[in-house]
Design a protein around this motif. Structure first.
Motif, PDB file in Angstrom:
ATOM      1  N   CYS A 178      61.138   5.055  37.233  1.00  0.00           N
ATOM      2  CA  CYS A 178      60.365   5.870  38.283  1.00  0.00           C
ATOM      3  C   CYS A 178      60.719   4.795  39.528  1.00  0.00           C
ATOM      4  CB  CYS A 178      59.073   5.875  38.213  1.00  0.00           C
ATOM      5  SG  CYS A 178      58.093   6.847  39.646  1.00  0.00           S
ATOM      6  N   ARG A 180      59.478   5.077  42.460  1.00  0.00           N
ATOM      7  CA  ARG A 180      58.200   4.728  43.228  1.00  0.00           C
ATOM      8  C   ARG A 180      57.316   3.802  42.466  1.00  0.00           C
ATOM      9  NH1 ARG A 180      53.305   3.736  44.398  1.00  0.00           N
ATOM     10  NH2 ARG A 180      53.040   4.263  42.239  1.00  0.00           N
ATOM     11  N   CYS A 181      57.060   4.008  41.142  1.00  0.00           N
ATOM     12  CA  CYS A 181      56.162   3.186  40.635  1.00  0.00           C
ATOM     13  C   CYS A 181      57.074   1.697  40.174  1.00  0.00           C
ATOM     14  CB  CYS A 181      55.778   3.740  38.996  1.00  0.00           C
ATOM     15  SG  CYS A 181      54.698   5.162  39.380  1.00  0.00           S
ATOM     16  N   CYS A 345      58.246  11.920  37.411  1.00  0.00           N
ATOM     17  CA  CYS A 345      57.415  10.756  36.995  1.00  0.00           C
ATOM     18  C   CYS A 345      56.065  11.573  36.739  1.00  0.00           C
ATOM     19  CB  CYS A 345      57.045   9.475  38.026  1.00  0.00           C
ATOM     20  SG  CYS A 345      55.612   8.660  37.425  1.00  0.00           S
ATOM     21  N   CYS A 348      53.203  10.060  39.536  1.00  0.00           N
ATOM     22  CA  CYS A 348      53.535  10.334  41.022  1.00  0.00           C
ATOM     23  C   CYS A 348      54.156  11.222  41.523  1.00  0.00           C
ATOM     24  CB  CYS A 348      53.765   8.830  41.572  1.00  0.00           C
ATOM     25  SG  CYS A 348      55.469   8.554  41.172  1.00  0.00           S
TER      26      CYS A 348
HETATM   27 ZN   LIG Z   1      56.229   7.078  39.441  1.00  0.00          ZN
END
Ligand SMILES: [Zn+2]
Ligand SMILES: [Zn+2]
Length: 887
Positions: A178, A180-181, A345, A348
Motif C-alpha cells: 500500500c 499510502r500506508c 488497501c 485506506c
Molecule cells: Zn493503505
C-alpha cells in the motif's frame, strides 16, 4: 420490601446490578480441580474505537454461554481483551496527525508511538465501559491487551521457536504494497473492487529484424519492469519468434521471447509481457525461467530509477506519459474497454501494487497439516457444520503467510542485524551483542509483525504461555471460540495452527460462527448507506436486555440477522410484559403471603387443579427443550421458546385463569405462580440478565426465606427439567379449554359482538366433558359466555336451533344467534357480503376466460387471479352456510 415501580426503567436497574455482580466477584471463577471449567476467550475488539453491533452480538452470545454454564455450577471463565490492531490503529492516529499538519516521519518513531499509546489508553476505557453496559460478565481481573508484557513475550517466543524450526524465513516474494500506508499487507487485507478500465495493446519492436510483438496489459507503466515476453510453446502463431528478442521502447532494454506452458494463448494476443517484480504469476515464472526481477516503484508509489526518464513520476502520471510516448511512436495498437478486479488497501482504500519485496514469512503448510487433522479428526467442531468444508478447502490450498509489516505500531520483530559480520541474532530477550561475532553494534529489524500474528496466539498467550501457569493448566484448551464467520481464515484457522504448534494441544473444542448483522431490509450496514445502528443509542432508547433480545432471538448460527427498530421494540415490549406479569404476582403475594415450604411441596401434591398440572407440565417440557437447544448452540431458538412460553402460556392463559382463583381460599395458585415465575426468570437470565435479576430479587423478598437460596440469580441453579411433571392428560384438557375460549372470542370478533356483552354458549364434548366442565368458570369469564353449558355429545339439543356451530378438535361449541346478534341486521350483512363476493367471482371468471389475458400475462399473475377466485368461492360457501344457520 422494596416497592416495585409501575414501569421498567432499564438504565438504573442495569447499573445497579452490574456493580453488585462486580463487587461480589461473580465474574471471577474459582479454580476447582474436581470440576471441568467452561472457558471462552473473548475475541479482542480492535482498540480503534466504538463498539458496533457486531461486537454487541459477540458479547451477547458469549455472555449467554458463560452465564448458562456458570448457573450450571461450572467454573466459567470469560477472559476479555483488546487488540492493538496494528495497521488499523496506526492509520487512525496518522489521520489525527494529518489534521495537525504533522506526519509520523516528522514526529519520529518514539514520539509517534507515544501518541498512539495516549490515544489507545483513552479508547480502551471506552471499550471496557461499553462491554459493561452490554452486561458482559467477563473476568476483568484477567483482562489482557495484545501489547501487554506477557502476550508480547509469547509473541517473541513463538517467533523464535518457529524460526529455529525453519518455519519462519526471510525471502523475496510478491506482496501487496500500500503506497499510502507504506507497508506490505496480507492477501486477506486486500479488498477487490470490480472496475471498468482499459486493456492496452502495446507493440514491442523486434531487436534484429523488422516487425514487432504485441502484448496486452491493464497496467502499461509496468512495461518498465518487463524482463521477457512469453508465449505458449504450442502456439503456432509465435513458433518462429521464440528465442528472438524485443527492445522495450524509450528505455531500450532488450528482453527475450520465451516459451512457457503457463501462458494462456487466449488472453490478449497470446503473447504476454512478463513483469516478475510486479505480478505473482510472472514472479513464479521468473524463478522457473531464471529471469531477472526488477522493482520499478518507490515505497510511496512513485517511479524509481529503474524507470529511466519516468523516474520520480507518480505511478498514474507515469501511465499516461508511457501511453502518450507509445502512441507518438505508433506503438499503441489499440485500447479496449476491460472489466477487471483491482486490489485496494482494506484500511485506506488506496490501490495496492503487487510488488517484490524482502519480507518475513511463515511456512504454513506443515502447520496447516495438524490444523486440518484437528478438524477432520473431530477434536474441533465447527458450528454450523457447513463451514467445515470452507475451512478445509482453504487450509488445503494455503500459501505462506507474510508476517512483516513496515509499520511502527505493533510487536517489533525479534531479529537483530550485525553490520560487522552480516549475521542475524534471533532471540526472545533483547541481546546486547551479536550472537555470532560478539559485536555490540547491532540493529533491530525495523518492522513489526502482522497484528494477526499475536491474535493467533490469543487463547494460550492470555493464559500465561510460554510459562506453565496454573491458568494455562486449568483453563486450556478452552471450550468455545465464538466469532463472526468473516474472520474464519484471518483468525480462527491461525489460532488452530499456532495453538497446536506452541502447546501441542488444540486451542478450543468448538468454533461457533455467528452471522453478520444487516439492516431491516437485509442490506449491509455501512456509514455510506446511513443505516448503521449504534448499540449505545439502542441501549439508551430500549435498554440493554431489549438490545440483547433483538440481536439473538430466533437467530441461528452462521446466518445473517436483519435488525431494525421492530426487533428492538419487540425486545422492549417483552421486558415490559415480564415486568407487568411479575408485578401482578408480587402484589398477589403481598396480599396473601405463601407459607414456608409451599414451593417445595408443589411436586408432591397430585390433586392440583388441572391448569396447575398443565403449566408445570408445559414448563418442564420447555426446560428440557431449552437444555437440548443450548447444548446444540441453538440459543436463538431457546430464547424464542422461553419468550413464547412466558408470553403465551404463562401470561395469556395461566395468569388469567389464576386471577379467577385468587378470590377463593381453596387451592391458591400463588405457589405455582411464584414457582413458574422463578423458573422462567432463571431460564431467561443468560439472555436478559438485568430485568431477570431485578424481578428475581423482588420475588425473593416476597417469598418465605427458605424459598430462593442464592444471593443472586447469576449464581442460582439453572432449571433442570423434571419429567415427573409432564402430564399429557392435563395438556389435552387445557388445550381444549383454550381452544374453546379462543374460538368463542374469534366468533365474537367476527360478528362484531360488543366487548362487554354476555352471550349464551353450549359446549359439547365426549371423553373430556367432565374435565372441561370443571373449567366452566374460566370459559365463562375469559370468553364472556353466560349462560354456559358443558354437556356430553349425546345430550345435544334438537338440530333446529338457530345457532352458529364451531367444530373443534375435542369439542363442539354452539352459539345461539339470539342474544349474540341482531338476526335481521346480521342477515342483511351476510346478504350484502354475498352479493359483493358474487360480483367478484363473475369478474374474475370473465377475466380468466379471456384467452388474450391468460396467454399474455405472466404465469404468476394468472395463478394469482386463480387463487383469488378460489378464495372468493370458499368465502361464498361459508357465507351461504352462515345464512342457512340464521334461517
Ligand atoms: Zn493503505
Ligand atoms: Zn556479528
Amino acid at each position: 420490601m422494596t416497592e416495585i415501580p409501575k414501569a421498567y426503567e432499564p438504565g438504573e436497574v442495569e447499573q445497579k446490578w452490574y456493580c453488585f455482580w462486580m463487587e461480589q466477584g461473580y465474574f471471577t471463577p474459582k479454580i476447582d480441580r474436581r470440576k471441568k471449567p467452561f472457558v471462552i476467550i473473548m475475541p479482542p475488539p480492535n482498540v480503534t474505537g466504538e463498539l458496533h453491533l457486531g461486537h454487541a452480538l459477540t458479547a451477547t452470545l458469549e455472555d449467554i454461554m458463560i452465564r448458562w454454564h456458570r448457573m450450571k455450577g461450572e467454573p466459567a471463565l470469560w477472559l476479555p481483551g483488546v487488540d492493538h490492531a496494528g495497521i488499523a490503529t496506526q492509520v487512525v492516529v496518522e489521520q489525527k496527525l494529518a489534521d495537525e499538519g504533522l506526519d509520523r516521519h516528522k514526529l519520529g518513531r518514539e514520539k509517534f508511538i507515544e501518541r498512539v499509546w495516549e490515544w489507545v489508553n483513552k479508547s480502551r476505557q471506552s471499550i471496557t465501559y461499553q462491554h459493561q453496559r452490554l452486561g458482559a460478565s467477563c473476568d476483568w481481573t484477567r483482562e489482557r491487551f495484545t501489547l501487554d508484557e506477557e502476550p508480547s513475550r509469547a509473541v517473541r517466543t513463538a517467533f523464535v521457536r518457529l524460526y529455529n524450526k525453519g518455519l519462519i524465513y526471510q525471502g523475496e516474494r510478491i506482496i501487496n504494497w500500500c503506497p499510502r500506508c507504506q507497508t506490505a499487507i496480507s492477501d486477506l487485507e486486500v479488498q477487490h473492487k470490480d472496475i471498468t478500465g482499459n486493456l492496452y495493446y502495446l507493440r514491442y519492436p523486434l531487436a534484429d529484424s523488422e516487425g514487432y510483438v504485441t502484448v496486452a496489459t491493464t497496467r502499461p507503466e509496468t512495461y518498465l519492469g518487463d524482463t521477457a515476453v512469453a508465449v505458449n510453446p504450442d502456439d503456432q502463431r509465435f513458433k518462429a519468434l521464440v528465442g528472438k528478442k524485443v527492445v522495450l521502447p524509450v528505455i531500450g532494454r532488450v528482453i527475450p521471447i520465451i516459451a512457457d506452458s503457463a501462458v494462456d494463448p487466449s488472453f490478449g494476443t497470446g503473447a504476454v509481457k512478463i513483469t516478475p517484480g510486479h505480478d505473482p504469476v510472472d514472479f513464479e515464472m521468473s524463478e522457473r525461467q531464471h529471469l531477472p526481477v526488477i522493482n520499478i516503484l518507490n515505497p510511496d508509489g512513485t517511479m524509481n530509477e529503474q524507470a529511466g526518464p519516468y523516474a520520480g513520476l507518480d505511478r498514474f502520471v507515469c501511465r499516461q506519459k508511457v501511453l502518450a510516448d507509445f502512441e507518438k511512436a505508433g506503438l499503441l495498437e489499440k485500447v479496449e474497454t476491460h472489466h477487471h478486479s483491482v486490489g485496494h488497501c482494506g484500511r485506506c482504500q488506496t490501490m495496492v501494487e503487487p510488488e517484490v519485496s524482502k519480507q518475513w514469512f511463515v511456512k504454513v503448510a506443515p502447520l496447516a497439516e495438524a490444523a486440518i487433522k484437528a478438524v477432520t479428526g473431530g477434536q474441533i467442531a465447527i458450528v454450523p457444520e457447513r463451514f467445515t468444508k470452507v475451512y478445509l478447502n482453504w487450509m488445503e490450498n494455503i500459501r505462506d503467510w507474510c508476517i512483516s509489516r513496515q509499520l511502527w505500531w505493533g510487536h517489533r520483530i525479534p531479529v537483530w542485524y550485525c553490520p560487522k559480520c552480516d549475521e542475524m541474532t534471533v532471540t526472545v530477550d533483547k541481546p546486547s551483542t551479536c550472537s555470532h561475532c560478539g559485536s555490540k553494534d547491532i540493529i533491530q529489524d525495523p518492522d513489526v509483525l502482522d497484528t494477526w500474528f499475536s491474535s493467533a496466539l490469543w487463547p494460550h498467550s492470555t493464559l500465561g504461555w510460554p510459562e506453565n501457569t496454573e491458568d494455562l493448566r486449568y483453563f486450556y484448551p478452552t471450550s468455545v471460540m465464538e466469532t463472526g464467520y468473516d474472520i474464519l481464515f484471518f483468525w480462527v484457522a491461525r489460532m488452530i495452527m499456532m495453538g497446536l504448534e506452541d502447546t501441542g494441544d488444540i486451542p478450543f473444542h468448538t468454533v461457533y460462527l455467528h452471522g453478520l448483522i444487516r439492516d431491516e431490509k437485509g442490506e449491509k450496514m455501512s456509514k455510506m448507506r446511513g443505516n448503521v445502528l449504534n448499540p449505545n443509542n439502542a441501549i439508551d432508547e430500549y435498554g440493554t436486555d431489549a438490545l440483547r433480545f433483538a440481536v439473538t432471538t430466533g437467530t441461528s448460527p452462521g446466518n445473517d440477522i436483519n435488525l431494525g427498530p421492530h426487533r428492538l421494540e419487540a425486545g422492549r415490549n417483552f421486558a415490559n410484559k415480564m415486568w407487568n406479569a411479575a408485578r401482578f404476582v408480587f402484589h398477589s403475594l403481598e396480599a396473601n403471603p405463601i407459607e414456608s415450604g409451599a414451593l417445595a411441596k408443589l411436586a408432591a401434591k397430585r390433586s392440583k387443579p388441572i391448569e396447575d398440572r398443565w403449566i408445570l407440565s408445559r414448563l418442564s417440557r420447555l426446560i428440557l427443550s431449552v437444555d437440548e437447544l443450548m447444548s446444540n448452540f441453538q440459543f436463538g431458538e431457546a430464547e424464542r421458546q422461553i419468550h413464547d412460553f412466558f408470553w403465551g402460556e404463562f401470561c395469556d392463559w395461566y395468569i388469567e385463569i389464576a386471577k379467577i382463583r385468587l378470590s377463593r381460599s381453596d387451592f391458591s395458585p400463588l405457589p405455582v405462580l411464584a414457582f413458574t415465575l422463578d423458573t422462567t426468570l432463571r431460564l431467561l437470565h443468560p439472555f436478559m440478565p438485568f430485568i431477570t435479576e431485578e424481578l428475581w430479587q423482588n420475588l425473593k423478598q416476597r417469598l418465605p426465606e427458605d424459598s430462593l437460596a442464592s444471593a443472586s440469580i447469576i449464581i442460582a441453579p439453572y432449571p433442570v427439567g423434571n419429567k415427573k411433571f409432564i402430564d399429557a392428560e392435563a395438556e389435552l384438557v387445557m388445550e381444549s379449554v383454550i381452544e374453546i375460549i379462543r374460538s368463542i372470542r374469534n366468533a365474537r370478533a367476527e360478528h362484531k359482538v360488543a366487548a362487554g356483552k354476555w352471550i349464551e354458549a353450549c359446549v359439547y364434548a365426549d371423553k373430556l366433558q367432565p374435565a372441561i366442565a370443571l373449567k366452566s368458570e374460566a370459559i365463562e369469564t375469559l370468553a364472556k359466555a353466560r349462560p354456559l353449558a358443558v354437556l356430553s355429545r349425546h345430550q345435544r339439543r334438537a338440530k333446529e336451533e338457530k345457532a352458529l356451530v364451531l367444530v373443534l378438535k375435542e369439542a363442539e361449541v354452539v352459539l345461539p344467534w339470539a342474544g349474540m346478534v341482531d338476526v335481521v341486521a346480521e342477515r342483511r350483512r351476510l346478504e350484502e357480503e354475498t352479493s359483493t363476493v358474487d360480483k367478484e367471482i363473475s369478474r374474475l371468471e370473465q377475466r380468466l376466460k379471456d384467452a388474450a389475458f391468460v396467454s399474455k400475462a405472466p404465469a404468476a399473475v394468472v395463478d394469482k387471479e386463480r387463487d383469488k377466485l378460489q378464495g372468493y368461492k370458499d368465502k361464498l360457501l361459508r357465507l351461504k352456510q352462515e345464512l342457512a344457520q340464521l334461517n
